[in-house]
Design a protein around this motif. Structure first.
Motif, PDB file in Angstrom:
ATOM      1  N   GLY A   9      41.470  36.686  39.031  1.00 35.22           N
ATOM      2  CA  GLY A   9      40.119  37.182  39.351  1.00 35.22           C
ATOM      3  C   GLY A   9      39.901  38.494  38.606  1.00 35.22           C
ATOM      4  N   SER A  31      45.506  30.062  40.582  1.00 32.74           N
ATOM      5  CA  SER A  31      45.520  28.865  41.413  1.00 32.74           C
ATOM      6  C   SER A  31      44.597  27.737  40.906  1.00 32.74           C
ATOM      7  CB  SER A  31      45.117  29.332  42.809  1.00 32.74           C
ATOM      8  OG  SER A  31      44.812  28.291  43.610  1.00 32.74           O
ATOM      9  N   GLY A  39      30.439  32.445  41.854  1.00 33.77           N
ATOM     10  CA  GLY A  39      29.908  33.634  42.516  1.00 33.77           C
ATOM     11  C   GLY A  39      28.486  33.894  42.048  1.00 33.77           C
ATOM     12  N   THR A 165      48.141  34.928  49.534  1.00 30.80           N
ATOM     13  CA  THR A 165      49.363  34.305  50.049  1.00 30.80           C
ATOM     14  C   THR A 165      50.494  35.326  50.095  1.00 30.80           C
ATOM     15  OG1 THR A 165      48.661  32.330  48.894  1.00 30.80           O
ATOM     16  CG2 THR A 165      50.944  32.364  49.593  1.00 30.80           C
ATOM     17  N   ASN A 247      32.896  29.984  48.498  1.00 31.16           N
ATOM     18  CA  ASN A 247      32.285  28.794  47.882  1.00 31.16           C
ATOM     19  C   ASN A 247      31.556  27.877  48.852  1.00 31.16           C
ATOM     20  OD1 ASN A 247      33.345  29.482  45.359  1.00 31.16           O
ATOM     21  ND2 ASN A 247      35.326  28.620  45.953  1.00 31.16           N
ATOM     22  N   ALA A 316      34.594  44.893  43.548  1.00 31.38           N
ATOM     23  CA  ALA A 316      35.005  44.573  42.179  1.00 31.38           C
ATOM     24  C   ALA A 316      35.319  45.853  41.395  1.00 31.38           C
ATOM     25  CB  ALA A 316      33.907  43.777  41.470  1.00 31.38           C
ATOM     26  N   ALA A 319      38.703  46.959  42.312  1.00 36.10           N
ATOM     27  CA  ALA A 319      39.722  46.043  41.770  1.00 36.10           C
ATOM     28  C   ALA A 319      40.069  46.453  40.332  1.00 36.10           C
ATOM     29  CB  ALA A 319      39.202  44.602  41.808  1.00 36.10           C
TER      30      ALA A 319
END
Ligand code: FAD
Length: 425
Positions: A9, A31, A39, A165, A247, A316, A319
């Protein structure tokens, strides 16, 4: 040894580009089988844009985004509570951009493939678990074709988002993200320019609001630009909400009737909502701050570390900044656990505070005051709240979120152009 990045991402891809800039080999384990532009709109604050410019992406960003000019809070009756310039118009050395999240992700993805090589992003690789030893970390990966493989590296950087995860392995008791009662419905619709043609507007109250900002420039052929919009309603959080997935597509009938009488001569909510090719539902969730992001050679970043309500346009942006700060620690301390601990020490406290501050509605909590004093309906805002109170509140928020003008303009680059990391430690 290679640094493993879980998640392709915004955080993971920026981390890969940063590693490449400072000479650290990295691979991204993503993944999804095919990276697609998912988005709708996001805002990138000047502190994040500076980092993307330093990664050499200025022209590319300008091609996909629109430079934001104005941020406005508007009362329930359509009158301005507060309007302020944004980005370069506000005096920042760098612009603020409103972009389509998917287009930004595709830009970063293609740049990673171009700079690091086509093998640098392994799609269809879902990280399932990790184990660490003194010198390396090994991840088990579900390759989504019925196989499980192991990949080893010097570090594991967990940029696997809200449902991380890796965070779940670090904090097995944590469970699902926390829902505070608000639900967002999001879409993007071609429409005529609104206000300055580059304005972020938030209309309404704390419990019910409509947010809009454009994410493309005006098409000269049609006179339209892509308008990103978000309708938001608040419910009783004790009812719970089933899904927290970016989603989930829904029908507009779920929320639009509540906006039936929201009519303004400058904003046509019904046309915007009905014109969207798809509408996505997302409950406003975050995660409780934790005391540690680092477990030996493993480190959380982006939403995996500090998922927060998207009320201050900093998910974002942060990030991106995370990836750059971590890269700077690699340059300073080498590519090892010491750098991870230094990254955590610099950011965990301010980010935990920001998560909690955004629960209090971040920069829009001023709406609560206006609501309390006049139900959001007023002729002159000065009769409701002194301008100096709003000014002080906004300045505080920007400081906390790391985009105070003076501090940012005068700070040295996070990573200088010729910086190199000294190697594994
Ligand atoms: C599909 C999608 C749509 C979004 N749309 C919006 C939006 O419209 N507006 C908004 O404000 N924010 C949106 N977000 C969230 C926003 O991108 C983030 O809040 C922010 O950019 C922080 O980025 P991140 O890289 O930490 O997390 P994300 O951008 O969520 O990226 C996480 C990445 O990790 C991958 N991943 C997850 N689990 C694993 C695993 N076990 N192994 C390997 N890879 C894994 C995901 O597929 C994803 O590519 C969206 C996120 C996603 C995934």
């Amino acid at each position: 040894m290679t640094v493993l990045i879980a998640g392709g991402g915004i955080a993971g891809l920026t981390m890969a580009l940063t590693c490449h800039q400072i000479g650290v080999p990295a691979i991204v384990l993503e993944s999804v089988r095919t990276v697609a532009p998912l988005g709708v709109g996001i805002n990138l604050q000047p502190n994040a844009i500076r980092e993307l410019f330093d990664l050499g992406l200025a022209d590319e960003l300008d091609a996909i985004g629109i430079e934001a000019q104005e941020w406005a809070l508007v009362g329930r009756n359509g009158n301005d509570i507060w309007a302020e310039p944004r980005g370069r118009s506000a005096g920042y050395n760098w612009p603020q951009y409103s972009v389509h999240r998917g287009q930004l992700q595709m830009l970063l993805y293609k740049t990673v493939l171009g700079r690091l090589g086509p093998e640098a992003v392994r799609t269809g690789h879902r990280v399932v678990s990790y184990r660490t030893s003194t010198n390396e970390v090994t991840v088990s990966v579900d390759t989504r074709d019925g196989h499980e493989v192991e990949v080893s590296g010097s570090l594991l950087l967990a940029a696997d988002g809200l449902h991380s995860t890796i965070r779940a392995q670090m904090y097995p008791e944590e469970g699902d993200p926390v829902w505070g009662g608000a639900v967002l419905w999001r879409g993007a619709t071609p429409g005529p320019p609104i206000r300055s043609g580059a304005s972020f507007t938030l209309v309404g109250t704390l419990e019910q609001r409509f947010i809009h900002y454009p994410i493309s420039s005006v098409d000269p052929a049609t006179g339209l630009q892509l308008q990103n919009w978000i309708a938001e309603l608040t419910f009783d959080p004790s009812q719970g909400w089933e899904r927290s997935d970016w989603n989930t597509q829904v029908d507009v009938g779920v929320f639009l009737p509540r906006f039936e009488d929201w009519k303004f001569d400058w904003l046509d909510i019904h046309s915007l909502v009905h014109g969207a090719p798809a509408v996505w539902e997302f409950p406003m969730v975050d995660r409780d701050p934790v005391n540690q992001w680092v477990d030996g050679r493993v480190c959380l970043l982006g939403d995996a570390a500090h998922a927060m309500y998207p009320v201050g346009s900093n998910g974002a942006s942060q990030a991106i900044v995370d990836a750059r700060v971590l890269g700077a620690k690699f340059v300073e301390l080498g590519v090892g656990p010491e750098a991870l601990v230094a990254f955590e020490a610099e950011l965990i406290e301010p980010m935990s505070s920001l998560v909690l501050r955004n629960r209090g509605s971040g920069p829009v909590s001023i709406l609560g005051v206006v609501d309390e004093r006049c139900g959001g309906v007023f002729d002159y805002i000065d009769d409701v709240i002194p301008r100096s109170d709003v000014e002080a509140f906004m300045a505080n928020y920007k400081r906390a979120a790391g985009f105070a003008i003076e501090a940012l303009n005068t700070s040295t680059p996070t990573i200088s152009a010729d910086a190199r990391a000294p190697g594994d430690t």
